[in-house]
Design a protein around this motif. Structure first.
Motif, PDB file in Angstrom:
ATOM      1  N   ARG A  96     101.979  45.440  46.529  1.00  0.00           N
ATOM      2  CA  ARG A  96     100.641  45.985  46.270  1.00  0.00           C
ATOM      3  C   ARG A  96      99.998  45.302  45.072  1.00  0.00           C
ATOM      4  NH1 ARG A  96      99.379  52.291  44.883  1.00  0.00           N
ATOM      5  NH2 ARG A  96     100.253  51.661  42.898  1.00  0.00           N
ATOM      6  N   TYR A 140      94.261  48.723  51.817  1.00  0.00           N
ATOM      7  CA  TYR A 140      95.643  48.253  51.748  1.00  0.00           C
ATOM      8  C   TYR A 140      96.614  49.342  52.188  1.00  0.00           C
ATOM      9  CZ  TYR A 140     100.099  46.871  49.726  1.00  0.00           C
ATOM     10  OH  TYR A 140     101.426  46.582  49.554  1.00  0.00           O
ATOM     11  N   ARG A 141      96.391  50.569  51.711  1.00  0.00           N
ATOM     12  CA  ARG A 141      97.345  51.654  51.937  1.00  0.00           C
ATOM     13  C   ARG A 141      97.382  52.098  53.388  1.00  0.00           C
ATOM     14  NH1 ARG A 141      96.356  56.814  48.337  1.00  0.00           N
ATOM     15  NH2 ARG A 141      96.962  55.301  46.721  1.00  0.00           N
ATOM     16  N   PHE A 144      99.058  47.542  54.816  1.00  0.00           N
ATOM     17  CA  PHE A 144     100.490  47.690  54.557  1.00  0.00           C
ATOM     18  C   PHE A 144     101.255  48.281  55.744  1.00  0.00           C
ATOM     19  CE2 PHE A 144     104.264  49.869  52.952  1.00  0.00           C
ATOM     20  CZ  PHE A 144     104.909  48.800  52.337  1.00  0.00           C
TER      21      PHE A 144
END
Length: 233
Positions: free
Chosen positions: A38, A138-139, A143
């Motif tokens: 991250r 991203y979360r 990802f």
């Protein structure tokens, strides 16, 4: 074999010590790798060179050297021996766990970050069109897909770490390999190593099955995947 039977208790004890070390190291390494991935993806920018330096150092040196530097090397400094960290660093088990974690985290970070780079550009564009922030993009988008795509490589890294864990026997840890070496030094019976090899194969099978079931059931709700389609047929 009858010559190994008297030593089965020691080998079984080493079996569970190895299992304990590897499972804990993989779990902690994944948490660290997730955080480092991250940071590489979202910043800050100054952290990138630091993380890449760590990845290069742990991927570019043998695990045996890393174990010896931490276990035998740090003990040469008096300020470390007098610090509270010496409680952990004086124990072969803790040094083995720390080193295995740092080593595996370096490989897992490269796997996860590489998987993010291979995702189609439309994934990020679609997240932007929904107005998601960089962190949420991203979360919730990048990802999870990277984890799914990289799962076979992560499972392979788990098996490689299991086999590499035999090196902790060189720093006084009585894992499976450590007990096998001790028994062999007294009996000179090669069946001892044969029995240890069979137990390592069993550990490999357990890790492989666990990785299979995690992918089969935790990722089954995700969109179509040729692997799952072939499995259903």
């Amino acid at each position: 074999p009858t010559t190994v039977a008297p030593h089965c208790a020691r080998l079984i004890d080493g079996f569970f010590t190895t299992l304990e070390l590897v499972v804990l190291a993989l779990f902690l390494a994944f948490l660290l790798a997730r955080a480092l991935t991250r940071t590489l993806a979202l910043g800050p920018a100054w952290a990138g060179p630091v993380i890449r330096g760590y990845l290069y150092a742990f991927q570019g040196t043998p695990l045996l050297i890393q174990l010896w530097l931490l276990y035998y090397g740090l003990g040469q400094f008096e300020f470390i021996r007098e610090s509270s960290a010496w409680i952990l660093l004086s124990s072969g088990w803790w040094v083995g766990l720390i080193t295995l974690t740092l080593n595996s985290a370096a490989y897992q970070t490269n796997i996860l970050y590489g998987a993010i780079g291979t995702l189609p550009g439309g994934q990020a564009e679609g997240a932007d069109s929904l107005g998601l922030s960089r962190l949420n993009k991203y979360r919730f988008i990048l990802f999870p897909q990277a984890l799914r795509a990289s799962w076979p490589a992560l499972a392979n890294e788990s098996v490689l770490l299991l086999k590499a864990s035999a090196l902790v026997s060189t720093i006084t840890v009585y894992d499976l390999m450590g007990h096998a070496r001790t028994v062999f030094s007294r009996s000179y019976d090669l069946w001892v190593y044969g029995s240890a090899a069979a137990l390592y194969i069993l550990l490999t099978a357990l890790i492989t099955l666990l990785a299979f079931f995690i992918r089969r059931y935790l990722f089954a709700a995700l969109p179509s995947d040729p692997w799952f389609s072939g499995l259903r047929r």
